[in-house]
Design a protein around this motif. Sequence first.
Motif, PDB file in Angstrom:
ATOM      1  N   ARG A 104       0.830  -1.214   0.000  1.00 44.17           N
ATOM      2  CA  ARG A 104       0.000   0.000   0.000  1.00 44.17           C
ATOM      3  C   ARG A 104       0.861   1.260   0.000  1.00 44.17           C
ATOM      4  O   ARG A 104       0.557   2.225  -0.720  1.00 44.17           O
ATOM      5  N   ASN A 108       0.684   3.977  -2.881  1.00 47.23           N
ATOM      6  CA  ASN A 108       0.374   5.344  -2.484  1.00 47.23           C
ATOM      7  C   ASN A 108       1.407   6.322  -3.020  1.00 47.23           C
ATOM      8  O   ASN A 108       1.077   7.443  -3.430  1.00 47.23           O
ATOM      9  N   LEU A 163      -7.932   3.555  -2.301  1.00 46.74           N
ATOM     10  CA  LEU A 163      -6.645   4.245  -2.392  1.00 46.74           C
ATOM     11  C   LEU A 163      -6.663   5.394  -3.383  1.00 46.74           C
ATOM     12  O   LEU A 163      -5.943   6.376  -3.193  1.00 46.74           O
ATOM     13  N   CYS A 164      -7.428   5.286  -4.445  1.00 46.08           N
ATOM     14  CA  CYS A 164      -7.630   6.433  -5.346  1.00 46.08           C
ATOM     15  C   CYS A 164      -8.818   7.223  -4.806  1.00 46.08           C
ATOM     16  O   CYS A 164      -9.932   7.173  -5.332  1.00 46.08           O
ATOM     17  N   SER A 292      -3.869   0.031  -7.027  1.00 45.52           N
ATOM     18  CA  SER A 292      -4.821   0.386  -5.973  1.00 45.52           C
ATOM     19  C   SER A 292      -6.021  -0.544  -5.936  1.00 45.52           C
ATOM     20  O   SER A 292      -6.755  -0.572  -4.949  1.00 45.52           O
ATOM     21  N   GLU A 297      -4.138  -4.159   1.491  1.00 43.31           N
ATOM     22  CA  GLU A 297      -3.950  -2.770   1.897  1.00 43.31           C
ATOM     23  C   GLU A 297      -3.405  -2.624   3.313  1.00 43.31           C
ATOM     24  O   GLU A 297      -2.599  -1.723   3.575  1.00 43.31           O
TER      25      GLU A 297
END
Length: 316
Positions: A104, A108, A163-164, A292, A297
């Motif tokens: 993650r 990121n 994540l987006c 993502s 995650e």
Amino acid sequence: MGATNWSALTRMPVKAYHYELDTCFREGQDEVQEAFGDRQEEVLHRSALMLVKPDGMATGKLGVIRDFLGTHNFSIIGAELFRFNRHTGRELWRHQHTLASLDRLAVNDIVLQAGPTLLLLLRRFGDHPEPATVHLSSLKGKADMSQQTPDSLRGVLQRPNRLCSMIHCADEPADLVRELNLLMDPAPRHRLLGRLREGVSSPADEDLLDHVLHSGEFGNVTLDRDGAVRRIRHTVRERATEHPDLAAAAGRIEAWLEGTERGELLPWREFTRVLKSLDIKVDVWDMAIVGSSHIVEDEPGAIKVIGNPRSGSWLA
């Protein structure tokens, strides 16, 4: 720096404990006290901070965001473009990424460094018992996609996955103080403190917003997982055809991507190492949406050092 009135900054004792020793909060609090004087609590109560992250910029979400804010009595009074690097991304979420997997963190980095971020300072109009930061965080909606409501800002933005996420908001006044100091260099930071003090935007802010909305520089990206997988596979196959010695590495990439169609997760750091060995050019947003969408995650059993404020804590 004078004594800190924590009750006006956070309702989370764990946050006060960590921020009391946090260099960005300490410096930011000193600057806020100097900029606002005896109006500090009033200014911070009415102020909020939002980031339109690179994925939100690339997909052209500022117009939707501004409309949403206006509907809920928020106006944009300050704006500044900046770019994340590996260190600012980790420092901003230092107390939350204690549960993040290493995959993650790697994804990121791709999302945050893919383009510019727009920092927005906001003023809320009208009376409200909660600080503007807290109010805006509740309007933003849940991070968990399954708990996201259609009328929340996250729902309106139609983010593709967790994540987006398109945006970030400071959760409480203490976070606004820390994050403004952390993300902005001294000159833009002091300019933006002036905007918070005055409560109105400047011509420079309006020009920047107009540029983001109308220049054509932003809004040309669609975060399409299926399309991204197709494009990566096509590029990998072409590379293997041209260079048979890379067939084994290309086959591993193909197998991993085929697995995502069955709901399998990618071993992201290994996946990117093998992909890099092929020496091909892959669109950064294709990498962002694939990564993502298909990673573990969070580390099992891990926790955030600082979580979200408890709902209703500012109304007690």
